[in-house]
Design an enzyme around this catalytic site. Structure first.
Site, short mmCIF file in Angstrom:
data_model
loop_
_atom_site.label_atom_id
_atom_site.label_comp_id
_atom_site.label_asym_id
_atom_site.label_seq_id
_atom_site.Cartn_x
_atom_site.Cartn_y
_atom_site.Cartn_z
N HIS A 1 39.26 41.67 35.85
CA HIS A 1 39.44 43.03 35.33
C HIS A 1 40.27 43.03 34.06
O HIS A 1 40.95 42.07 33.73
CB HIS A 1 40.08 43.94 36.37
CG HIS A 1 41.47 43.51 36.75
ND1 HIS A 1 42.59 43.98 36.10
CD2 HIS A 1 41.92 42.64 37.69
CE1 HIS A 1 43.66 43.42 36.64
NE2 HIS A 1 43.28 42.60 37.61
N CYS A 2 40.15 44.12 33.32
CA CYS A 2 40.97 44.37 32.14
C CYS A 2 41.13 45.89 32.03
O CYS A 2 40.64 46.63 32.89
CB CYS A 2 40.34 43.77 30.88
SG CYS A 2 38.73 44.44 30.44
N LEU A 3 41.75 46.35 30.98
CA LEU A 3 42.07 47.78 30.86
C LEU A 3 40.83 48.67 30.95
O LEU A 3 40.76 49.57 31.78
CB LEU A 3 42.82 48.04 29.56
CG LEU A 3 43.33 49.47 29.35
CD1 LEU A 3 44.36 49.82 30.41
CD2 LEU A 3 43.93 49.60 27.97
N GLY B 1 37.53 47.40 31.15
CA GLY B 1 36.47 46.78 31.93
C GLY B 1 35.18 46.52 31.18
O GLY B 1 34.14 46.29 31.80
N SER C 1 37.37 41.36 30.24
CA SER C 1 36.91 40.82 31.52
C SER C 1 35.47 40.31 31.42
O SER C 1 35.10 39.29 32.02
CB SER C 1 37.02 41.86 32.64
OG SER C 1 36.27 43.01 32.32
#
Length: 114
Positions: free
Chosen positions: A21-23, A25, A29
């Site tokens: 995941h990342c901020l 998405g 990611s």
């Protein structure tokens, strides 16, 4: 060559999922997931990108990440697809840049996520 953490491999062997995941998405990611598929499955960049896009339609790695993935593809000696289309693509392979030659999220406003 890049070092890859074995945790995703251990999880896959155990039959459990791995959360990447990342901020937002859509970029960071996705980039690491595409790189993992290129490294482990020997997918070229287009194959890995398409594999992820089928699973999650709203992906948009930023322009710099795409350049790094192209460099990684060369490092891994994976063959990219060569499109022969001139104006309109009819080969049905991925083209990562828009007609304006920018990535889909190049104008993203990061402060809107805070």
């Amino acid at each position: 060559m890049a070092q890859v953490n074995t945790a995703p491999d251990e999880a896959r062997e155990s039959g459990v999922g791995v959360l990447v995941h990342c901020l937002a998405g859509i970029s960071r990611s996705v980039t690491i997931t595409v790189a993992y598929l290129m490294y482990k499955k020997k997918f070229n960049l287009e194959e890995a990108y398409e594999y992820v896009r089928v699973k999650k339609a709203n992906i948009a790695p930023n322009f710099n990440f795409m350049g790094q993935l192209q460099d990684f593809q060369q490092q891994l000696n994976l063959s990219p697809h060569k499109c022969q289309c001139v104006d309109t693509c009819r080969c049905r392979h991925l083209h990562f840049l828009t007609p304006a030659r920018t990535s889909p999220d190049s104008g993203i406003e990061f402060d809107r996520f805070s």
